[in-house]
Write an enzyme that holds these catalytic residues in place. Structure first.
Site, PDB file in Angstrom:
ATOM      1  N   GLU A 325     -17.825 -32.161 -17.363  1.00  0.00           N
ATOM      2  CA  GLU A 325     -17.930 -33.598 -17.697  1.00  0.00           C
ATOM      3  C   GLU A 325     -19.368 -34.082 -17.860  1.00  0.00           C
ATOM      4  O   GLU A 325     -19.698 -35.169 -17.390  1.00  0.00           O
ATOM      5  CB  GLU A 325     -17.241 -34.432 -16.607  1.00  0.00           C
ATOM      6  CG  GLU A 325     -15.762 -34.149 -16.476  1.00  0.00           C
ATOM      7  CD  GLU A 325     -15.121 -34.879 -15.294  1.00  0.00           C
ATOM      8  OE1 GLU A 325     -14.017 -35.378 -15.467  1.00  0.00           O
ATOM      9  OE2 GLU A 325     -15.721 -34.938 -14.210  1.00  0.00           O
TER      10      GLU A 325
HETATM   11  C1  TNX Z   1     -12.255 -34.424 -12.680  1.00  0.00           C
HETATM   12  S1  TNX Z   1     -12.084 -31.546 -12.375  1.00  0.00           S
HETATM   13  C2  TNX Z   1     -13.414 -33.895 -12.140  1.00  0.00           C
HETATM   14  C3  TNX Z   1     -13.875 -34.372 -10.833  1.00  0.00           C
HETATM   15  C4  TNX Z   1     -13.016 -35.480 -10.292  1.00  0.00           C
HETATM   16  C5  TNX Z   1     -11.569 -35.164 -10.546  1.00  0.00           C
HETATM   17  C6  TNX Z   1     -10.619 -36.156  -9.951  1.00  0.00           C
HETATM   18  C7  TNX Z   1     -13.515 -31.614 -12.693  1.00  0.00           C
HETATM   19  C8  TNX Z   1     -14.127 -30.343 -13.016  1.00  0.00           C
HETATM   20  N1  TNX Z   1     -14.082 -32.815 -12.666  1.00  0.00           N
HETATM   21  O1  TNX Z   1     -15.214 -34.799 -10.923  1.00  0.00           O
HETATM   22  O2  TNX Z   1     -13.256 -35.601  -8.920  1.00  0.00           O
HETATM   23  O3  TNX Z   1     -11.365 -35.115 -11.925  1.00  0.00           O
HETATM   24  O4  TNX Z   1      -9.297 -35.709 -10.063  1.00  0.00           O
END
Ligand code: TNX
Length: 511
Positions: A325
């Site tokens: 992300e």
């Molecule tokens: C996505 S999963 C994220 C996390 C969040 C999560 C909450 C991922 C690699 N990144 O930063 O905590 O969703 O469900």
């Protein structure tokens, strides 16, 4: 004779004549279910006089087994270290180098009427087998006499399907101290999970002391989601966690998420920001707004220091560099950044794991892609020779709510009921992934909504038991209808462990 004496004599006679409950090892409610079970049809009566024998190399595991059995029965068992009578009674632990087919974690448990043998080719197998034995000890003694705990006779041959069976705890969004993490390790090890991934840094908090960059924790560790006090592990705390996990054959995988999810680091050191200005600490739950400055040399000096110190604390092979992300890092900056960080990880003698987005970079064959969102990224990774850890959010994210009425957790990926968490096949989930490409499974617990150990347990249990079975047991023994019964039978055991678990209506829980 007094009437009451006659009554007691009659009751005793009745108890002696009442047939003992049937005993069939293959019907035992084991989770994860073993590879092969044969039934002897008799009983081994565990009792206070039962001695546990271990060779010197297995003394610590012998002590662990004594403690486990004592906790289960409140009987003080004796451990004898040395070479016991090969035909003697008791519980015998042994290493046998001539059973290479058992692998690093496999074991063989032979339960006869007077003797139990637990044999493995390596100590890890003795530990895994001890967990099976623990699940075979009934919660109550025969006739509630507190003298005999009957274990059905037979043999179990067992070894894992996947080498990597993980759980992840996000200690950044909310911080959990050493005692909580130790309890977490005990609970996951009870179901043969062998990796604990600690998500040590994110926007909301930096949780591991880095001696060359002390403000990461003195500033970056100060708070958490919601503005609470945060916290961090000193390097001594962390070493203690590593040692505790090692004794339970659990390998800790430390993660420092980058280049995104880095607000806590950026708030701690202005020089890590492209504009030289430190942002304020962040206590919300948005994602994707922060990035390290990928074209500044100091960024790589910083990462080299962090990776060097973390690698020195890490006996395991893997360092996790996050990579997810990074919405405010351009792909043309992201790719060379990941390539360079991978190099740094190698320089410090470790293999890199990253969330699936890292597959956009040039991965080395030793690197591992953790698939959570994009199946095509998993395939991008394997086409470069990397391996994959499966963490499909809609099946294994432990922070997803069970259904719309359960109060903790999120639901952006799915509601994940206990049957949904179990009822899928890692082998076929991503078309195009071969069995050889899959290192294993990992179940992440993100903690935006999780603040206490009771919260952790509620979201993790019982779903993690299903994931543990998907990771350990062969395809042929996995079956929801049968698993559901074994899981239901586990309720009193989970209660005895003091676990605050979710009593899904899709399971008939034993009382
Ligand atoms: C996505 S999963 C994220 C996390 C969040 C999560 C909450 C991922 C690699 N990144 O930063 O905590 O969703 O469900």
């Amino acid at each position: 004779m007094q009437k009451t004496t006659i009554l007691f004599a009659l009751l005793a006679l009745l108890a002696a004549c009442t047939p003992l409950p049937p005993t069939d090892l293959s019907q035992a409610s084991l989770i994860p279910y073993p590879v092969a079970v044969t039934t002897g049809g008799e009983r081994f009566a565990l009792q206070a006089q039962t001695t546990i024998y271990a060779p010197p190399a297995l003394e610590a595991l012998g002590t662990y087994l004594v403690e486990t059995l004592t906790a289960a029965t409140r009987q003080p068992f004796a451990l004898e270290v040395g070479s016991p009578d090969p035909a003697g009674k008791g519980i015998h632990l042994a290493l046998d180098a001539n059973q290479p087919e058992l692998g690093a974690e496999g074991y063989q448990l032979t339960i006869a009427e007077k003797r139990i043998d637990l044999v493995a080719s390596q100590p890890a197998g003795i530990f895994r087998g001890s967990q099976t034995l623990r699940q075979l000890v009934p919660l109550v003694s025969r006739d509630s006499s507190n003298r005999y705990w009957d274990i059905p006779t037979g043999t179990i041959t067992d070894y894992p399907h996947y080498a990597y069976r993980g759980a992840m705890l996000d200690v950044s969004r909310h911080f959990f101290g050493v005692p909580d993490v130790k309890r977490f390790i005990d609970l996951i090890a009870a179901f043969k999970i062998n990796f604990l991934h600690l998500h040590l840094a994110d926007d909301q908090g930096w949780r591991i002391e880095i001696k060359s960059w002390p403000q990461l924790t003195t500033i970056g560790g100060r708070t958490a989601v919601g503005g609470g006090p945060g916290g961090f592990y000193t390097q001594d705390d962390y070493r203690e966690l590593v040692r505790y996990a090692q004794a339970r054959f659990v390998t800790i995988v430390p993660e420092i998420d980058m280049p995104g999810h880095t607000n806590a680091a950026l708030a701690s050191y202005p020089e890590l920001n492209c504009n030289g200005i430190a942002p304020p600490l962040y206590t919300g739950t948005e994602v994707g707004f922060s990035t390290l400055c990928t074209d500044q040399e100091i960024t790589y000096q910083f990462i080299d220091d962090v990776v060097r110190e973390l690698a020195a604390l890490t006996p395991g092979p893997y360092l996790h560099i996050g990579g997810d992300e990074s919405h405010v890092t351009d792909l043309e900056d992201y790719i060379p950044f990941i390539n360079r960080v991978q190099e740094i990880v190698h320089t410090h003698g470790k293999q890199m794991i990253g969330w699936d987005e890292v597959a956009h970079a040039s991965l080395s064959k030793s690197s591992v892609v953790q698939y959570w969102a994009q199946a095509e990224n998993a395939l991008r990774g394997t086409s470069q020779g990397a391996k994959v850890i499966l963490s499909p959010a809609h099946k294994v994210y432990l922070d997803m709510q069970y259904d719309s009425t359960t109060h903790l957790g999120l639901h952006w990926a799915a509601y994940i009921e206990v049957d949904s968490a179990y009822n899928w096949s890692p082998e076929t989930l991503v078309p195009g992934l071969n069995e050889d490409d899959i290192l294993g499974l990992e179940s992440p617990l993100w903690t935006e909504t999780v603040t206490t150990m009771a919260d952790i347990e509620y979201l993790v249990f019982p779903r993690l038991l299903g994931h543990a079975e998907l990771g350990w047991s062969p395809v042929a023994v996995r079956n929801w209808a049968q698993y559901r019964v074994r899981l239901g039978a586990h309720a009193p055991r989970l209660e005895a462990m003091g676990i605050n678990f979710y009593r899904s209506k899709r399971v008939d829980w034993a009382r």
